[in-house]
Design a protein around this motif. Structure first.
Motif, PDB file in Angstrom:
ATOM      1  N   ASP A  66       0.791  -1.232   0.000  1.00 18.14           N
ATOM      2  CA  ASP A  66       0.000   0.000   0.000  1.00 18.14           C
ATOM      3  C   ASP A  66       0.819   1.275   0.000  1.00 18.14           C
ATOM      4  OD1 ASP A  66      -2.243  -1.625   0.115  1.00 18.14           O
ATOM      5  OD2 ASP A  66      -2.506  -1.415   2.277  1.00 18.14           O
ATOM      6  N   VAL A  67       2.026   1.217   0.559  1.00 17.27           N
ATOM      7  CA  VAL A  67       2.846   2.417   0.713  1.00 17.27           C
ATOM      8  C   VAL A  67       4.184   2.179   0.030  1.00 17.27           C
ATOM      9  CG1 VAL A  67       3.972   3.958   2.361  1.00 17.27           C
ATOM     10  CG2 VAL A  67       1.742   2.971   2.905  1.00 17.27           C
ATOM     11  N   GLN A  68       4.472   2.995  -0.975  1.00 17.97           N
ATOM     12  CA  GLN A  68       5.728   2.858  -1.704  1.00 17.97           C
ATOM     13  C   GLN A  68       6.273   4.233  -2.035  1.00 17.97           C
ATOM     14  OE1 GLN A  68       5.260   0.239  -5.068  1.00 17.97           O
ATOM     15  NE2 GLN A  68       4.081  -1.221  -3.864  1.00 17.97           N
ATOM     16  N   MET A  69       7.573   4.291  -2.206  1.00 13.18           N
ATOM     17  CA  MET A  69       8.231   5.551  -2.522  1.00 13.18           C
ATOM     18  C   MET A  69       8.392   5.688  -4.035  1.00 13.18           C
ATOM     19  SD  MET A  69      11.918   7.009  -1.226  1.00 13.18           S
ATOM     20  CE  MET A  69      11.424   7.136   0.477  1.00 13.18           C
ATOM     21  N   ILE A  70       8.207   6.883  -4.518  1.00 14.97           N
ATOM     22  CA  ILE A  70       8.499   7.194  -5.913  1.00 14.97           C
ATOM     23  C   ILE A  70       9.739   8.077  -5.889  1.00 14.97           C
ATOM     24  CG2 ILE A  70       7.705   8.313  -8.019  1.00 14.97           C
ATOM     25  CD1 ILE A  70       4.831   7.775  -7.004  1.00 14.97           C
ATOM     26  N   PHE A  71      10.838   7.549  -6.399  1.00 18.03           N
ATOM     27  CA  PHE A  71      12.088   8.276  -6.337  1.00 18.03           C
ATOM     28  C   PHE A  71      12.120   9.379  -7.385  1.00 18.03           C
ATOM     29  CE2 PHE A  71      12.963   4.223  -4.357  1.00 18.03           C
ATOM     30  CZ  PHE A  71      13.636   4.624  -3.210  1.00 18.03           C
ATOM     31  N   GLN A  72      12.825  10.432  -7.071  1.00 15.92           N
ATOM     32  CA  GLN A  72      12.853  11.632  -7.902  1.00 15.92           C
ATOM     33  C   GLN A  72      13.608  11.432  -9.216  1.00 15.92           C
ATOM     34  OE1 GLN A  72      14.304  14.912  -5.632  1.00 15.92           O
ATOM     35  NE2 GLN A  72      13.664  16.413  -7.121  1.00 15.92           N
ATOM     36  N   ASP A  73      14.697  10.710  -9.190  1.00 13.42           N
ATOM     37  CA  ASP A  73      15.536  10.548 -10.371  1.00 13.42           C
ATOM     38  C   ASP A  73      15.195   9.233 -11.070  1.00 13.42           C
ATOM     39  OD1 ASP A  73      17.486  10.413 -12.306  1.00 13.42           O
ATOM     40  OD2 ASP A  73      19.153  10.208 -10.903  1.00 13.42           O
ATOM     41  N   SER A  74      14.390   9.305 -12.114  1.00 19.38           N
ATOM     42  CA  SER A  74      13.917   8.095 -12.787  1.00 19.38           C
ATOM     43  C   SER A  74      15.048   7.300 -13.440  1.00 19.38           C
ATOM     44  CB  SER A  74      12.870   8.449 -13.838  1.00 19.38           C
ATOM     45  OG  SER A  74      13.430   9.296 -14.823  1.00 19.38           O
ATOM     46  N   LEU A  75      16.084   7.966 -13.920  1.00 20.15           N
ATOM     47  CA  LEU A  75      17.154   7.238 -14.598  1.00 20.15           C
ATOM     48  C   LEU A  75      17.942   6.346 -13.651  1.00 20.15           C
ATOM     49  CD1 LEU A  75      18.450   9.831 -17.217  1.00 20.15           C
ATOM     50  CD2 LEU A  75      16.962   7.857 -17.557  1.00 20.15           C
ATOM     51  N   SER A  76      18.043   6.725 -12.385  1.00 21.20           N
ATOM     52  CA  SER A  76      18.731   5.855 -11.433  1.00 21.20           C
ATOM     53  C   SER A  76      17.751   4.950 -10.684  1.00 21.20           C
ATOM     54  CB  SER A  76      19.561   6.680 -10.444  1.00 21.20           C
ATOM     55  OG  SER A  76      18.726   7.467  -9.649  1.00 21.20           O
ATOM     56  N   SER A  77      16.456   5.191 -10.827  1.00 20.00           N
ATOM     57  CA  SER A  77      15.444   4.404 -10.127  1.00 20.00           C
ATOM     58  C   SER A  77      14.899   3.260 -10.973  1.00 20.00           C
ATOM     59  CB  SER A  77      14.269   5.289  -9.726  1.00 20.00           C
ATOM     60  OG  SER A  77      14.692   6.326  -8.892  1.00 20.00           O
ATOM     61  N   LEU A  78      14.905   3.425 -12.283  1.00 24.24           N
ATOM     62  CA  LEU A  78      14.332   2.421 -13.173  1.00 24.24           C
ATOM     63  C   LEU A  78      15.437   1.570 -13.777  1.00 24.24           C
ATOM     64  CD1 LEU A  78      11.751   4.693 -15.025  1.00 24.24           C
ATOM     65  CD2 LEU A  78      11.340   3.208 -13.051  1.00 24.24           C
ATOM     66  N   ASN A  79      15.196   0.285 -13.861  1.00 26.57           N
ATOM     67  CA  ASN A  79      16.184  -0.622 -14.426  1.00 26.57           C
ATOM     68  C   ASN A  79      16.349  -0.319 -15.913  1.00 26.57           C
ATOM     69  OD1 ASN A  79      17.630  -2.797 -15.488  1.00 26.57           O
ATOM     70  ND2 ASN A  79      16.688  -4.258 -14.092  1.00 26.57           N
ATOM     71  N   PRO A  80      17.533   0.123 -16.338  1.00 29.80           N
ATOM     72  CA  PRO A  80      17.724   0.516 -17.734  1.00 29.80           C
ATOM     73  C   PRO A  80      17.644  -0.655 -18.712  1.00 29.80           C
ATOM     74  CG  PRO A  80      19.817   0.531 -16.580  1.00 29.80           C
ATOM     75  CD  PRO A  80      18.750   0.263 -15.549  1.00 29.80           C
ATOM     76  N   ARG A  81      17.691  -1.880 -18.202  1.00 27.42           N
ATOM     77  CA  ARG A  81      17.645  -3.058 -19.070  1.00 27.42           C
ATOM     78  C   ARG A  81      16.235  -3.600 -19.257  1.00 27.42           C
ATOM     79  NH1 ARG A  81      22.865  -5.825 -16.331  1.00 27.42           N
ATOM     80  NH2 ARG A  81      24.407  -4.519 -17.357  1.00 27.42           N
TER      81      ARG A  81
END
Length: 130
Positions: A66-81
């Motif tokens: 129910d509770v999750q963080m959305i990180f500000q920097d998507s390029l370091s938060s999302l798996n680039p692969r």
């Protein structure tokens, strides 16, 4: 040095809360504490009236669903692969029991909600603007 001291706030269901402050004021520590990435050394975090500073209570309440963080920097938060389709579908795979078709339809609906076309399914994070 105090990372965070004397903070108190309530977030009601369906509401969005923005935490603003100068660098070093404890915004990240607060966010990490709320999602369980940082240990709380004093005080408590209540969710539906239950203290979730105990990992046992977090699991019992399905808190991490129910509770999750959305990180500000998507390029370091999302798996680039991973393609966007897989990134968006991952929480659905973890918490929902959907068929492949239902999953794809849900992902397409979510893309539509944020104004992205179905073509975005097959793109990678670096192919989007910040």
């Amino acid at each position: 040095v105090k990372a965070v001291d004397g903070i108190s706030f309530n977030i009601e269901k369906g509401q969005t809360y923005g935490l603003v402050g100068e660098s070093g004021s404890g915004k990240s520590t607060t966010g990490k504490s709320v999602v369980g990435l940082e240990k709380v050394t004093s005080g408590s975090i209540l969710y539906n009236g239950v203290d979730i500073t105990s990992e046992k209570n977090r699991k019992k309440l399905n808190y991490n669903r129910d509770v999750q963080m959305i990180f500000q920097d998507s390029l370091s938060s999302l798996n680039p692969r991973k393609r966007i389709e897989d990134i968006i579908a991952e929480p659905l795979r973890n918490f929902e029991h959907l068929s492949k078709n239902e999953e794809k339809m849900r992902v397409l609906r979510l893309l539509d909600i944020v104004g992205l076309s179905a073509d975005a399914l097959y793109q990678y994070p670096h192919q989007f603007s910040g």
